[in-house]
Design a protein around this motif. Structure first.
Motif, mmCIF file in Angstrom:
data_model
loop_
_atom_site.group_PDB
_atom_site.id
_atom_site.type_symbol
_atom_site.label_atom_id
_atom_site.label_comp_id
_atom_site.label_asym_id
_atom_site.label_seq_id
_atom_site.Cartn_x
_atom_site.Cartn_y
_atom_site.Cartn_z
ATOM 1 N N VAL A 105 -19.512 -18.242 -38.620
ATOM 2 C CA VAL A 105 -20.458 -19.120 -37.986
ATOM 3 C C VAL A 105 -19.687 -20.105 -37.126
ATOM 4 C CG1 VAL A 105 -22.314 -20.760 -38.408
ATOM 5 C CG2 VAL A 105 -22.014 -18.826 -39.908
ATOM 6 N N ALA A 165 -19.724 -20.217 -33.131
ATOM 7 C CA ALA A 165 -20.357 -20.714 -31.917
ATOM 8 C C ALA A 165 -21.298 -19.673 -31.394
ATOM 9 C CB ALA A 165 -19.316 -21.037 -30.841
ATOM 10 N N GLY A 166 -22.370 -20.137 -30.745
ATOM 11 C CA GLY A 166 -23.317 -19.207 -30.166
ATOM 12 C C GLY A 166 -23.788 -19.707 -28.835
ATOM 13 N N TYR A 195 -27.141 -20.596 -37.108
ATOM 14 C CA TYR A 195 -26.067 -21.244 -37.852
ATOM 15 C C TYR A 195 -25.175 -22.083 -36.946
ATOM 16 C CZ TYR A 195 -27.425 -18.234 -41.715
ATOM 17 O OH TYR A 195 -28.135 -17.617 -42.712
ATOM 18 N N PRO A 227 -21.740 -23.961 -35.654
ATOM 19 C CA PRO A 227 -20.363 -23.454 -35.541
ATOM 20 C C PRO A 227 -19.441 -23.979 -36.634
ATOM 21 C CG PRO A 227 -21.134 -24.367 -33.448
ATOM 22 C CD PRO A 227 -22.121 -24.771 -34.494
ATOM 23 N N TYR A 267 -15.526 -15.523 -33.384
ATOM 24 C CA TYR A 267 -16.460 -16.095 -32.413
ATOM 25 C C TYR A 267 -17.435 -15.026 -31.917
ATOM 26 C CZ TYR A 267 -18.053 -18.053 -27.948
ATOM 27 O OH TYR A 267 -18.824 -18.485 -26.892
ATOM 28 N N GLN A 288 -19.930 -14.094 -34.638
ATOM 29 C CA GLN A 288 -20.972 -15.090 -34.825
ATOM 30 C C GLN A 288 -22.001 -15.027 -33.699
ATOM 31 O OE1 GLN A 288 -22.110 -18.055 -33.265
ATOM 32 N NE2 GLN A 288 -23.601 -18.187 -34.926
ATOM 33 N N LYS A 289 -21.534 -14.825 -32.490
ATOM 34 C CA LYS A 289 -22.480 -14.682 -31.388
ATOM 35 C C LYS A 289 -23.437 -13.531 -31.662
ATOM 36 C CE LYS A 289 -21.375 -15.077 -27.094
ATOM 37 N NZ LYS A 289 -20.718 -14.885 -25.774
ATOM 38 N N ASN A 324 -26.089 -14.617 -34.403
ATOM 39 C CA ASN A 324 -27.173 -15.430 -33.860
ATOM 40 C C ASN A 324 -28.021 -14.633 -32.875
ATOM 41 O OD1 ASN A 324 -26.822 -17.711 -35.391
ATOM 42 N ND2 ASN A 324 -25.812 -18.897 -33.798
ATOM 43 N N ASP A 341 -31.420 -22.059 -32.119
ATOM 44 C CA ASP A 341 -30.015 -21.629 -32.153
ATOM 45 C C ASP A 341 -29.100 -22.833 -31.968
ATOM 46 O OD1 ASP A 341 -27.574 -20.446 -31.970
ATOM 47 O OD2 ASP A 341 -27.998 -19.279 -30.167
ATOM 48 N N GLY A 379 -25.967 -22.691 -32.388
ATOM 49 C CA GLY A 379 -24.630 -22.149 -32.189
ATOM 50 C C GLY A 379 -23.947 -22.627 -30.929
ATOM 51 N N ASP A 401 -17.143 -28.461 -34.386
ATOM 52 C CA ASP A 401 -16.776 -27.502 -35.425
ATOM 53 C C ASP A 401 -15.886 -28.148 -36.481
ATOM 54 O OD1 ASP A 401 -13.826 -27.093 -34.520
ATOM 55 O OD2 ASP A 401 -15.013 -26.819 -32.699
#
Length: 295
Positions: free
Chosen positions: A21, A23-24, A198, A200, A223, A226-227, A230, A246, A248, A254
């Motif tokens: 989790v 970054a998004g 979620y 970051p 990274y 996680q993208k 999401n 979102d 993210g 972070d």
């Protein structure tokens, strides 16, 4: 009072839920059912530790092992909406199965979270999917990071077969989350439903091993994963009549940031917070994000 986990095993369990989790994209949403005249009543909050945790000293409710905090995002949202009462049934280790089945936790058993829903429920938030996607998958990544802290041992391990096992697990989570959304609509057909992503844990590159024990070369890999997580949640929301919140895209907050700047804690957290989980500032951000998306 719930105690912050300190044992290596517990830390790794917390890490595997949130290690990807990182970054998004920016906040996004899809049309939801219109809010009843006069605002929302009958708010129910569903989800896992990213919805439940806040300040350790503000834990409340039963069973205590769920770790709900008075400053989690459901409480913050309820306050912003002026709701005198609501049902926060979030629980620390929840998976999609926890919506319809009891969840054993230290100190007792959390009933199926869907038990809190009813035909008069007008607002539902849910943060779910990370435990389903990752389970124990990343415990090994944290364990082997020290063998090559500048390299990418996790990526090598989970792509060695020619298939990215982490991506496959994320993609397999989508129908489970879609089933959760369908279950909410079936029990609360008039509710506005918000599926929440979620925050970051890590920045897009570099990281901060060993504070968050993901090897430096694995941070871009994490990274990307996680993208995808999401993105999968956003796709599920778009196809199943839910707003998608979102968080993210909240870069610069972070777990590698210093106290006062970060919204998610590292493995050695600040006092009164939980390792690898949102702190009160992060939960406040998520509450404000959700509020901005509501009709």
């Amino acid at each position: 009072m719930r105690h912050r986990p300190t044992a290596t095993r517990i830390r790794l369990t917390a890490l595997l839920t949130s290690a990807l989790v990182v970054a998004g994209g920016p906040a996004a949403g899809v049309p939801a059912t219109a809010a009843p005249v006069g605002g929302y009543d009958g708010y129910v909050a569903l989800g896992d530790s990213y919805a439940a945790y806040g300040s350790v000293s503000k834990s409340y409710g039963t069973p205590a092992g769920c770790g709900r905090a008075r400053d989690d995002y459901p409480n913050g949202l309820a306050t912003a909406l002026g709701l005198a009462g609501f049902a926060d049934v979030t629980c620390g280790d929840a998976t999609t199965l926890s919506m319809t089945a009891p969840e054993p936790v230290p100190g007792g058993v959390n009933p199926p979270q869907f038990d809190a829903l009813g035909p008069d429920t007008e607002l539902v938030t849910v943060t779910i999917g990370a435990k389903d996607a990752f389970s124990d998958l990343l415990a090994a990544c944290a364990a082997i990071a020290g063998t090559d802290p500048q390299g990418n041992p996790c990526q090598r391990a989970y792509t060695a077969s020619g298939t990215d096992l982490a991506l496959a697990a994320i993609d397999a989570t989508r129908p489970k989350v879609e089933g959760v959304l369908d279950g909410v609509h079936a029990r609360s057909p008039h509710a506005t439903v918000v599926l929440v992503g979620y925050l970051p844990l890590l920045p897009p590159t570099t990281g901060c091993w060993p504070d968050v024990p993901i090897a430096r070369g694995d941070v871009p890999y994490a990274y990307g994963l996680q993208k995808r997580l999401n993105a999968v949640l956003g796709e599920a929301a778009a196809g199943h009549r839910a707003v998608f919140g979102d968080p993210g895209g909240a870069l610069g907050h972070d777990a590698c940031r210093p106290p006062g700047e970060r919204w998610v804690e590292p493995l050695d957290p600040a006092p009164d917070t939980n390792a690898t989980h949102p702190n009160p500032a992060g939960q406040a951000h998520v509450a404000a994000l959700i509020r901005s998306l509501l009709p």
